[in-house]
Design a protein around this motif. Structure first.
Motif, PDB file in Angstrom:
ATOM      1  N   GLN A 102       0.827  -1.202   0.000  1.00 34.30           N
ATOM      2  CA  GLN A 102       0.000   0.000   0.000  1.00 34.30           C
ATOM      3  C   GLN A 102       0.869   1.263   0.000  1.00 34.30           C
ATOM      4  OE1 GLN A 102      -3.150   0.144   2.890  1.00 34.30           O
ATOM      5  NE2 GLN A 102      -3.640  -2.035   2.692  1.00 34.30           N
ATOM      6  N   THR A 103       0.269   2.349  -0.460  1.00 34.50           N
ATOM      7  CA  THR A 103       0.918   3.663  -0.401  1.00 34.50           C
ATOM      8  C   THR A 103       0.594   4.281   0.953  1.00 34.50           C
ATOM      9  OG1 THR A 103       0.699   3.965  -2.789  1.00 34.50           O
ATOM     10  CG2 THR A 103       1.083   5.945  -1.465  1.00 34.50           C
ATOM     11  N   LEU A 104       1.618   4.444   1.765  1.00 32.76           N
ATOM     12  CA  LEU A 104       1.423   4.850   3.155  1.00 32.76           C
ATOM     13  C   LEU A 104       1.969   6.249   3.405  1.00 32.76           C
ATOM     14  CD1 LEU A 104       2.575   1.532   4.886  1.00 32.76           C
ATOM     15  CD2 LEU A 104       0.245   2.193   4.223  1.00 32.76           C
ATOM     16  N   HIS A 105       1.178   7.071   4.056  1.00 28.09           N
ATOM     17  CA  HIS A 105       1.616   8.386   4.506  1.00 28.09           C
ATOM     18  C   HIS A 105       1.535   8.404   6.027  1.00 28.09           C
ATOM     19  CE1 HIS A 105       1.568  10.794   0.631  1.00 28.09           C
ATOM     20  NE2 HIS A 105       1.106   9.597   0.257  1.00 28.09           N
TER      21      HIS A 105
ATOM     22  N   THR B 152       5.656   7.928   3.445  1.00 27.52           N
ATOM     23  CA  THR B 152       5.944   9.320   3.111  1.00 27.52           C
ATOM     24  C   THR B 152       5.718  10.135   4.374  1.00 27.52           C
ATOM     25  OG1 THR B 152       5.272   9.049   0.796  1.00 27.52           O
ATOM     26  CG2 THR B 152       5.308  11.288   1.677  1.00 27.52           C
TER      27      THR B 152
ATOM     28  N   ALA C 208      -3.683  10.393  -2.429  1.00 29.09           N
ATOM     29  CA  ALA C 208      -2.853   9.313  -2.980  1.00 29.09           C
ATOM     30  C   ALA C 208      -2.566   8.231  -1.960  1.00 29.09           C
ATOM     31  CB  ALA C 208      -1.536   9.897  -3.501  1.00 29.09           C
ATOM     32  N   ALA C 209      -2.955   8.445  -0.717  1.00 28.05           N
ATOM     33  CA  ALA C 209      -2.618   7.500   0.346  1.00 28.05           C
ATOM     34  C   ALA C 209      -3.657   6.397   0.462  1.00 28.05           C
ATOM     35  CB  ALA C 209      -2.497   8.234   1.676  1.00 28.05           C
ATOM     36  N   ASP C 210      -3.191   5.148   0.504  1.00 24.67           N
ATOM     37  CA  ASP C 210      -4.085   4.042   0.841  1.00 24.67           C
ATOM     38  C   ASP C 210      -4.381   4.031   2.338  1.00 24.67           C
ATOM     39  OD1 ASP C 210      -4.236   2.941  -1.792  1.00 24.67           O
ATOM     40  OD2 ASP C 210      -2.219   2.121  -1.513  1.00 24.67           O
TER      41      ASP C 210
ATOM     42  N   THR D  56       7.115   1.267   4.365  1.00 24.99           N
ATOM     43  CA  THR D  56       7.669   2.354   3.559  1.00 24.99           C
ATOM     44  C   THR D  56       6.666   3.494   3.574  1.00 24.99           C
ATOM     45  OG1 THR D  56       8.864   0.798   2.126  1.00 24.99           O
ATOM     46  CG2 THR D  56       8.509   3.026   1.287  1.00 24.99           C
TER      47      THR D  56
END
Length: 327
Positions: A233-236, A259, A278-280, A257
């Motif tokens: 997943q895209t993680l912030h 941001t 953009a965050a999952d 990983t």
């Protein structure tokens, strides 16, 4: 983050800041000496008082340590209560912190401690008044923990704990505004215990680590997740704490990983801060979560952390407060 970037060493700005820092040092030393000599009066509460504070600005882990101590005292048969200034909240008079309160009203850290449900939590700029109000409302409490307040000398204390960030330690060793210190490092010679959060504890210090591997959904706290659940997943990650990098590094140690989105300590979150399409998933600390609950969405996840501390600290505290009770 303002002056903080200058506190790890020396820059040309210190030519301007050092005279003010020396004045701050003199005023701090004079105030401490006045209380020590009795020129300024400290006020005792009718139960033992344990101070959890630090000599530097910014987060060092005081609140997780306070919660750990509360649990240790409960396990030993004591009935603790917690007092705090309520920094960041609008309340000016002593009051009990309720789970229905908001961080804007009572401060983020007191609300976090109340949500843990261990013991009563009261806030007040005057810690003596807050302590007396707590004891009047909860006469079963037989020991007070003060979250922060090492420099609040008006409140007499039976045991002082100074918490030190094990990575940043004391920066350049200068007092405000040229460095991060509220009091000189020599102040630590007078405390009952020094707890080092992360890094390496030196001889005579107690080691502390923050441990957490489970997340809960901010909208649905019963929904839990492990780090592996975020694979691919895209993680912030957002952090409005004293040392955001500690949180970010902890997440990376879990194999994530991320941001990074660092904010100043006690940041007053708004919905726009979480507008990260953009965050999952958006990962945050418990301290941030109490201020984001009102506008959180289903992608917000909170990492619960607990302090792990050398248990010999508990033994030292119990020896001291048991002696206070006997006296």
């Amino acid at each position: 983050m303002g002056l903080e970037r200058h506190w790890t060493g020396y820059t040309p700005l210190h030519l301007v800041l050092l005279p003010t820092s020396w004045l701050f040092r003199a005023l701090a030393a004079t105030r401490w000496a006045f209380y020590r000599s009795g020129i300024l009066r400290s006020h005792a509460l009718p139960v033992p008082v344990i101070i959890v504070g630090n000599i530097s600005v910014g987060g060092s882990g005081k609140t997780p340590l306070t919660l750990w101590l509360a649990q240790q005292l409960l396990d030993a048969g004591w009935h603790p209560g917690i007092i705090s200034r309520g920094y960041g909240g609008s309340a000016t008079q002593p009051q009990e912190v309720r789970k229905s309160d908001t961080g804007d009203q009572v401060g983020d850290e007191p609300l976090l401690m109340t949500q843990r449900g261990l013991c009563p939590v009261w806030i007040g700029r005057d810690r003596v008044a807050a302590g007396n109000a707590l004891l009047a409302a909860h006469p079963e409490c037989d020991v007070i923990l003060s979250d922060d307040g090492l420099q609040h000398y008006r409140l007499r204390r039976d045991f002082e704990i100074a918490v030190v960030d094990g990575v940043r330690r004391f920066g350049n060793g200068q007092l405000l505004p040229a460095g991060p210190l509220r009091e000189p490092v020599t102040r630590l010679r007078c405390v009952d215990a020094t707890v080092v959060n992360g890094g390496s504890a030196e001889a005579g210090e107690f080691a502390m680590r923050l441990h957490g591997q489970q997340f809960y959904n901010l909208l649905n706290p019963a929904t839990l997740a492990r780090p592996t659940d975020f694979a691919g997943q895209t993680l912030h990650a957002v952090a409005g704490i004293g040392h955001p990098e500690r949180f970010f590094r902890h997440l990376e140690s879990l194999g994530l990983t991320i941001t990074r989105h660092p904010f100043p300590d006690h940041h007053p979150y708004r919905a726009a801060d979480l507008d990260l399409p953009a965050a999952d998933a958006i990962l945050m600390t418990e301290k941030d979560a109490v201020k984001c609950a009102a506008f959180a969405h289903e992608r917000c996840w909170v990492l619960r952390v607990d302090a792990q501390v050398d248990t010999s600290l508990t033994e030292r505290i119990l020896d001291k407060i048991n002696g206070c009770q006997a006296a």
